[in-house]
Motif scaffolding. Structure first.
Motif, PDB file in Angstrom:
ATOM      1  N   THR A  54      33.555  -0.074  -8.358  1.00  0.00           N
ATOM      2  CA  THR A  54      34.028   0.531  -7.058  1.00  0.00           C
ATOM      3  C   THR A  54      32.991  -0.071  -5.921  1.00  0.00           C
ATOM      4  OG1 THR A  54      34.588   2.414  -8.415  1.00  0.00           O
ATOM      5  CG2 THR A  54      34.232   2.731  -5.819  1.00  0.00           C
ATOM      6  N   ILE A  58      33.937  -1.962  -2.622  1.00  0.00           N
ATOM      7  CA  ILE A  58      33.438  -1.544  -1.198  1.00  0.00           C
ATOM      8  C   ILE A  58      32.701  -2.779  -0.357  1.00  0.00           C
ATOM      9  CG2 ILE A  58      32.042  -0.075  -0.072  1.00  0.00           C
ATOM     10  CD1 ILE A  58      33.006   2.032  -2.040  1.00  0.00           C
ATOM     11  N   LEU A  59      31.933  -3.242  -1.088  1.00  0.00           N
ATOM     12  CA  LEU A  59      31.266  -4.439  -0.631  1.00  0.00           C
ATOM     13  C   LEU A  59      32.093  -5.749  -0.119  1.00  0.00           C
ATOM     14  CD1 LEU A  59      28.046  -4.583  -2.874  1.00  0.00           C
ATOM     15  CD2 LEU A  59      28.080  -4.083  -0.336  1.00  0.00           C
ATOM     16  N   VAL A  61      35.203  -5.286   0.661  1.00  0.00           N
ATOM     17  CA  VAL A  61      35.976  -5.219   1.774  1.00  0.00           C
ATOM     18  C   VAL A  61      35.013  -4.851   3.243  1.00  0.00           C
ATOM     19  CG1 VAL A  61      37.252  -3.194   3.032  1.00  0.00           C
ATOM     20  CG2 VAL A  61      37.785  -3.806   0.554  1.00  0.00           C
ATOM     21  N   SER A  62      33.771  -4.458   2.880  1.00  0.00           N
ATOM     22  CA  SER A  62      33.054  -4.098   4.127  1.00  0.00           C
ATOM     23  C   SER A  62      32.063  -5.163   4.542  1.00  0.00           C
ATOM     24  CB  SER A  62      32.076  -2.840   3.833  1.00  0.00           C
ATOM     25  OG  SER A  62      31.260  -3.192   2.907  1.00  0.00           O
ATOM     26  N   SER A  63      31.894  -6.259   3.598  1.00  0.00           N
ATOM     27  CA  SER A  63      31.139  -7.446   4.218  1.00  0.00           C
ATOM     28  C   SER A  63      31.850  -8.390   4.960  1.00  0.00           C
ATOM     29  CB  SER A  63      30.534  -8.367   2.964  1.00  0.00           C
ATOM     30  OG  SER A  63      31.589  -8.461   2.226  1.00  0.00           O
ATOM     31  N   LEU A  65      34.351  -7.536   7.311  1.00  0.00           N
ATOM     32  CA  LEU A  65      34.136  -6.673   8.335  1.00  0.00           C
ATOM     33  C   LEU A  65      33.206  -6.400   8.997  1.00  0.00           C
ATOM     34  CD1 LEU A  65      36.637  -3.849   7.154  1.00  0.00           C
ATOM     35  CD2 LEU A  65      37.323  -5.518   8.404  1.00  0.00           C
ATOM     36  N   CYS A  66      32.038  -6.408   8.456  1.00  0.00           N
ATOM     37  CA  CYS A  66      30.553  -6.178   9.226  1.00  0.00           C
ATOM     38  C   CYS A  66      29.872  -7.516   9.474  1.00  0.00           C
ATOM     39  CB  CYS A  66      29.714  -5.313   8.415  1.00  0.00           C
ATOM     40  SG  CYS A  66      30.584  -3.844   8.171  1.00  0.00           S
ATOM     41  N   TRP A  67      30.272  -8.733   9.131  1.00  0.00           N
ATOM     42  CA  TRP A  67      29.529  -9.908   9.048  1.00  0.00           C
ATOM     43  C   TRP A  67      29.651 -10.221  10.725  1.00  0.00           C
ATOM     44  CZ3 TRP A  67      27.160 -11.713   4.861  1.00  0.00           C
ATOM     45  CH2 TRP A  67      26.520 -13.001   5.090  1.00  0.00           C
TER      46      TRP A  67
END
Length: 81
Positions: A54, A58-59, A61-63, A65-67
């Motif tokens: 999990t 999450i990493l 998907v979020s990496s 988007l936040c990069w």
């Protein structure tokens, strides 16, 4: 008359405190049962692997988007020379 009333209220407060303390005190009734037998494989099952996957999801998907995009906003044009 006020001293008798104060004494009564203090004694009620102290009695209520000790009743609450006794009610919240650990007893054998609240203790966990003793385990004499070996746990089954289902009881030994760990839940770290699902949490690990999990966290990886999450990493993943979020990496992106936040990069930061690191775009150049001042692009040199061929006409500027």
């Amino acid at each position: 008359m006020t001293t008798a009333r104060r004494t009564t209220s203090r004694s009620l407060f102290v009695a209520a405190f000790f009743v609450c303390l006794f009610a919240l005190s650990p007893t054998e009734l609240f203790a966990q049962a003793k385990k004499d037998k070996e746990p089954t494989p289902e009881e030994k099952k760990g839940y770290t692997m699902p949490y690990f996957f999990t966290a990886i999801g999450i990493l993943a998907v979020s990496s992106p988007l936040c990069w930061p995009a690191l775009r150049k906003w001042d692009v040199p044009a061929a006409d500027d020379e």
